[in-house]
Design a protein around this motif. Structure first.
Motif, PDB file in Angstrom:
ATOM      1  N   MET A  17      -3.466  -7.687  71.170  1.00 23.53           N
ATOM      2  CA  MET A  17      -3.461  -6.242  70.910  1.00 23.53           C
ATOM      3  C   MET A  17      -2.296  -5.853  69.999  1.00 23.53           C
ATOM      4  O   MET A  17      -2.403  -4.926  69.203  1.00 23.53           O
ATOM      5  CB  MET A  17      -3.390  -5.471  72.237  1.00 23.53           C
ATOM      6  N   ALA A  18      -1.191  -6.575  70.125  1.00 22.31           N
ATOM      7  CA  ALA A  18      -0.033  -6.278  69.264  1.00 22.31           C
ATOM      8  C   ALA A  18      -0.269  -6.755  67.832  1.00 22.31           C
ATOM      9  O   ALA A  18       0.262  -6.182  66.885  1.00 22.31           O
ATOM     10  CB  ALA A  18       1.216  -6.934  69.836  1.00 22.31           C
ATOM     11  N   LEU A  19      -1.089  -7.805  67.690  1.00 18.43           N
ATOM     12  CA  LEU A  19      -1.255  -8.417  66.360  1.00 18.43           C
ATOM     13  C   LEU A  19      -2.498  -7.946  65.603  1.00 18.43           C
ATOM     14  O   LEU A  19      -2.556  -8.079  64.384  1.00 18.43           O
ATOM     15  CB  LEU A  19      -1.335  -9.941  66.495  1.00 18.43           C
ATOM     16  N   VAL A  20      -3.472  -7.408  66.327  1.00 15.31           N
ATOM     17  CA  VAL A  20      -4.806  -7.203  65.745  1.00 15.31           C
ATOM     18  C   VAL A  20      -4.819  -6.317  64.484  1.00 15.31           C
ATOM     19  O   VAL A  20      -5.627  -6.531  63.591  1.00 15.31           O
ATOM     20  CB  VAL A  20      -5.794  -6.682  66.822  1.00 15.31           C
ATOM     21  N   ASN A  21      -3.913  -5.379  64.410  1.00 13.98           N
ATOM     22  CA  ASN A  21      -3.893  -4.514  63.218  1.00 13.98           C
ATOM     23  C   ASN A  21      -3.054  -5.088  62.089  1.00 13.98           C
ATOM     24  O   ASN A  21      -2.841  -4.408  61.078  1.00 13.98           O
ATOM     25  CB  ASN A  21      -3.357  -3.130  63.591  1.00 13.98           C
ATOM     26  N   ARG A  22      -2.559  -6.317  62.271  1.00 13.43           N
ATOM     27  CA  ARG A  22      -1.660  -6.960  61.310  1.00 13.43           C
ATOM     28  C   ARG A  22      -0.540  -6.013  60.896  1.00 13.43           C
ATOM     29  O   ARG A  22      -0.386  -5.659  59.720  1.00 13.43           O
ATOM     30  CB  ARG A  22      -2.422  -7.423  60.076  1.00 13.43           C
ATOM     31  N   PRO A  23       0.249  -5.551  61.885  1.00 14.49           N
ATOM     32  CA  PRO A  23       1.316  -4.596  61.567  1.00 14.49           C
ATOM     33  C   PRO A  23       2.456  -5.272  60.806  1.00 14.49           C
ATOM     34  O   PRO A  23       2.560  -6.505  60.805  1.00 14.49           O
ATOM     35  CB  PRO A  23       1.799  -4.148  62.948  1.00 14.49           C
TER      36      PRO A  23
END
Lengths: 257, 300
Positions: free
Chosen positions: B145-151
């Motif tokens: 969930m922390a990585l999914v948006n490629r922040p």
């Protein structure tokens, strides 16, 4: 706000409670409808116009849903994730409030539909065009009651949301919400009788607004109980709802997470 | 011309109290984009509080936080909503949703969801309700969930918690890979040996105070080196080495040379005294030992 509401709808429709609630409501209404078989015509009219008790059951169910909708975010720790996704935390609170209001409208629709169906089997002898209160037809009474209950729900849901925003566990908010909803009228009457000199102020207490639906069904309440007109009760209800939601949103935004 | 690196995070004079308890005391640090930064310290040091302040989840008493030059506070954190992904404390999971549905709450891009599910090898259970997940599965979902948006900035609080060794290795690899493409990571972990393998910079925090911020190169340089020698006649060898001015002590059956020395002259000194050498080892402090030493030195 649109995105928050979309997320809330997504979460809500994946919860068992969302689908279970209408089923519970139908069962409870059907249960009461069975007991009205053979009742006097005047009683039957009352049961039909009150959706076979559906509006009262619906209030309890909405209190449960509203409280758990807010507290679950703190219980599961998901509030941290939500708070980083929005610029203002109060939008989450308002989004949830709108969702529960929408669901309340939907359930009222279900209650009316189920009443229509139940009447065809249980209250077959009564016509929808029969004149009941305010010289209006039975159907008009049912719809008016639904609208008044929905309107009253705006304040009740606001109060439950305020209680839930102070609590990490939904049980407390549910218990106080149901208590306030069903004993609030009694408390208000007691207050108004006990502190007569303060009546001009006391009559605006939030519990007095719960009488909105009763006063519609029984206009003498204005003189004997509430000391407010239907219009005043409507405005008071809305103002209290705004107050509860405003304070609730503020507490929700400031809670340590 | 030297390329000026973009400052990803800048924290100045951060102070926070909970009641009478001071949680953060004048915290200052900064780091550039594309770095993997380790936030380490004992339990209750203030690591999670710092991370929460970075995400705008916590109102602070004083100081300011900037991410990519934009201010972050409880009321102003649009940069967090757009550029930051985080896993704080425990994974934020709705038990009634499946892993896939949780990720759908984070992004509308199915391509991104598929990528993160594959890269973290969650295919086998991603469509199962999260209430049936094990601790490790939940942790992986929280990371996903922390990585999914490629922040551009990823904040991970104890990401290795509950993960099996294979998953830890895979996560390490993924973090290094993403950092290579420009993603910045701030990671807190108690497993310093794991952190040591990937971080560029370490921020040591204790009792709400930043004690040091060093690159791994600087920390390796400050790591103490010693030489462990075992001979047939340790007592005699000790006297010989002390006479030759070597900083040496005897510990059980070993002689410890406590400073880095040239090996050939030391061996020659022992051999000239007709001492037979049984074993010789070079030892360097690891990150954990260095940091624990620094913490102890500070307390003394």
């Amino acid at each position: 706000m649109g995105q928050v509401l979309q997320q809330e709808i997504f979460k809500f429709r994946h919860q068992q409670l969302a689908w279970l609630t209408p089923a519970i409501l139908v069962l409870l209404m059907a249960g009461l409808a069975m007991t009205t078989h053979g009742a006097a015509t005047s009683d039957q009219k009352f049961y039909i116009s009150s959706a076979y008790g559906g509006f009262q059951w619906l209030t309890i169910l909405i209190i449960v849903i509203g409280a758990s909708c807010v507290t679950m975010e703190f219980e599961y720790g998901t509030i941290k994730q939500l708070a980083t996704q929005v610029n203002h935390r109060w939008t989450i609170f308002v989004g949830k409030y709108v969702l529960v209001l929408g669901y309340s409208v939907l359930l009222h629709g279900v209650a009316i539909l189920v009443t229509l169906l139940l009447k065809t089997s249980v209250g077959r002898g009564l016509h929808w065009q029969y004149i009941y209160l305010y010289h209006q037809s039975l159907l008009a009474n049912l719809v008016t009651n639904a609208l008044l209950d929905m309107y009253g729900g705006v304040m009740i849901i606001g109060l439950v949301f305020l209680l839930a925003s102070c609590s990490r566990n939904s049980a407390a908010a549910i218990a106080i919400g149901i208590g306030a909803c069903f004993m609030g009228e009694g408390v208000s009457s007691l207050l108004l009788q006990s502190f007569k000199p303060l009546l001009p102020l006391m009559k605006w207490n939030p519990f007095n607004m719960f009488f909105l639906q009763e006063e519609y069904a029984n206009p003498s309440y204005q003189q004997n109980v509430t000391h407010l007109t239907i219009q005043q009760l409507s405005v008071g209800s809305l103002v209290w709802a705004l107050f509860f939601v405003g304070v609730g949103a503020m507490i929700f935004s400031r809670r340590r997470i | 011309m030297q390329r000026v690196q973009e400052k990803m995070v800048r924290v100045v004079g951060l102070r926070q109290t909970f009641g009478h308890r001071i949680v953060l005391r004048d915290v200052n640090f900064e780091f550039s984009a594309g770095k993997i930064v380790g936030l380490v310290g004992p339990n209750g040091a203030g690591k999670t509080t710092v991370m929460k302040a970075l995400l705008g989840l916590l109102p602070t008493d004083a100081g300011n936080v900037r991410i990519l030059g934009q201010p972050v506070s409880v009321n102003t954190h649009s940069v967090v909503t757009q550029q930051v992904g985080a896993l704080i404390e425990r994974p934020a999971i709705y038990p009634f949703l499946s892993g896939w549905q949780q990720l759908q709450l984070m992004t509308t891009s199915e391509k991104q969801i598929t990528w993160v599910v594959q890269v973290l090898q969650m295919d086998a259970y991603i469509h199962r309700a999260a209430k049936r997940y094990s601790l490790g599965m939940k942790q992986k979902l929280g990371i996903a969930m922390a990585l999914v948006n490629r922040p551009r900035l990823v904040i991970l609080d104890e990401p290795m918690n509950g993960l099996d060794p294979q998953s830890v290795k895979r996560l390490r690899h993924l973090i290094v890979q993403m950092a290579g493409k420009g993603t910045t990571f701030l990671i807190s972990s108690h497993i310093l040996s794991e952190l040591e393998k990937i971080v560029d910079t370490v921020i040591l925090i204790d009792q709400g105070e930043v004690l040091l911020q060093r690159t791994m190169t600087q920390l390796r340089e400050s790591a103490r080196q010693s030489l462990v020698v075992q001979t047939t006649e340790n007592a005699w060898a000790l006297r010989v080495l002390l006479q030759a001015d070597y900083p040496v002590t005897q510990r059980v059956r070993n002689l410890i040379v406590t400073k880095p020395v040239a090996l050939t002259p030391l061996l020659r000194t022992l051999l000239d005294a007709h001492i037979q050498i049984l074993k010789i080892n070079q030892y360097q402090e690891d990150l954990e030992t260095v940091l624990l030493r620094l913490l102890t030195e500070r307390k003394v």
